[in-house]
Design an enzyme around this catalytic site. Structure first.
Site, mmCIF file in Angstrom:
data_model
loop_
_atom_site.group_PDB
_atom_site.id
_atom_site.type_symbol
_atom_site.label_atom_id
_atom_site.label_comp_id
_atom_site.label_asym_id
_atom_site.label_seq_id
_atom_site.Cartn_x
_atom_site.Cartn_y
_atom_site.Cartn_z
ATOM 1 N N HIS A 161 -27.011 20.042 -57.191
ATOM 2 C CA HIS A 161 -27.713 20.533 -56.013
ATOM 3 C C HIS A 161 -27.915 22.040 -56.108
ATOM 4 C CE1 HIS A 161 -26.501 16.624 -54.376
ATOM 5 N NE2 HIS A 161 -27.469 16.786 -53.487
ATOM 6 N N LYS A 165 -25.374 24.782 -51.415
ATOM 7 C CA LYS A 165 -24.665 23.611 -50.892
ATOM 8 C C LYS A 165 -23.176 23.900 -50.833
ATOM 9 C CE LYS A 165 -24.301 18.587 -51.317
ATOM 10 N NZ LYS A 165 -24.599 18.402 -49.878
#
Length: 275
Positions: A161, A165
């Site tokens: 990600h 995050k």
């Protein structure tokens, strides 16, 4: 049936802005309200302006109760503490008409999950670590493959990600891990290996391993790897735009509108629960 009136929680964030745009673009929905933390400097901003769509007159506010009074439901990709509060609020309306709560929040603790489950006695709640239709099909496939291949195939889950995050492994990776455990008929928490560092020794049979990568602007990539002797099966999903999560959340909201109070998953929404 009248357009579904939805409140977007965290409307000033990346996912919130995407949800606002999706509600504007997709027929059958009306943006009833836009929520943000009361301390946010975005309070008072127009939700459409923030989402890159024409100004719509819906201003960001911190008063969830006032907005939910006039809405059919709330879509919530925020933080665990806020999500638990929204679930409790949605449950209070059980005598005044059911409220739908769509939860895409990740990083929920066991205590948070228990509170959400309790709220679902009075509200219609759909909760998923990932609202993408493709990812939920991937979870169903993971369950099936794990059931089909015996324990000589090790299961590893790799996810990547963007660099902002805050939780790892991702909610989606954990969802895939749980699907694999269900397929194998084992307890997920007893076999989950969330990280490895140092001299860990040989891999234990039956473990479900995780690896998390973070960098750049990656929306989300997940691979479920079944590694056997001299062969490997990989199931992969790559998200290229947050809009896929928004479309999935709206699909879930429309489905939930006609359901009885309870806690549901995207597998229920898509008819994949027994796949």
């Amino acid at each position: 049936m009248a357009e579904m009136r939805l409140v977007v929680a965290g409307a000033g964030g990346r996912m919130g802005r995407t949800l606002v745009k999706a509600i504007v673009d997709i027929k059958g929905f009306t943006l009833s309200g836009a929520l943000e933390d009361a301390r946010s400097p975005l309070i008072g901003w127009d939700a459409g302006t923030l989402a890159g769509t024409p100004e719509n007159g819906v201003k960001l506010t911190g008063d969830a109760g006032a907005l939910l009074d006039k809405a059919d439901g709330i879509i919530d990709f925020t933080a665990p503490s806020a999500t638990v509060a929204f679930a409790a609020l949605a449950a209070k309306y059980h005598d005044l008409g059911r409220k739908v709560h769509i939860i895409g929040t990740t990083g929920l603790s066991a205590a948070d999950e228990a509170k959400i489950k309790d709220a679902a006695k009075c509200a219609v709640i759909v909760k998923s670590g990932n609202m993408s239709l493709g990812v939920n099909l991937l979870a169903a496939l993971t369950r099936r493959v794990a059931k089909t291949l015996d324990s000589s195939f090790d299961i590893e889950i790799l996810e990547m990600h963007h660099n902002q995050k805050v939780d790892a492994p991702s909610g989606t990776a954990l969802m895939l891990g749980r699907a694999a455990a269900e397929g194998r008929g084992i307890e997920f928490d007893k076999h989950k290996v969330a990280s490895r560092d140092g001299h860990t020794g040989a891999r234990k049979a039956g473990d479900i391993g995780f690896a998390a990568l973070r960098g750049g602007s990656v929306v989300g990539e997940h691979s479920v790897i079944f590694a056997g002797a001299a062969e490997r099966v990989e199931l992969v999903h790559k998200a290229e735009d947050r809009m896929i999560f928004a479309r999935g959340a709206l699909h879930a909201a429309l489905w939930a509108r006609t359901q009885k109070p309870g806690l549901y998953s995207m597998a229920d929404v898509l008819g994949l629960a027994n796949f």
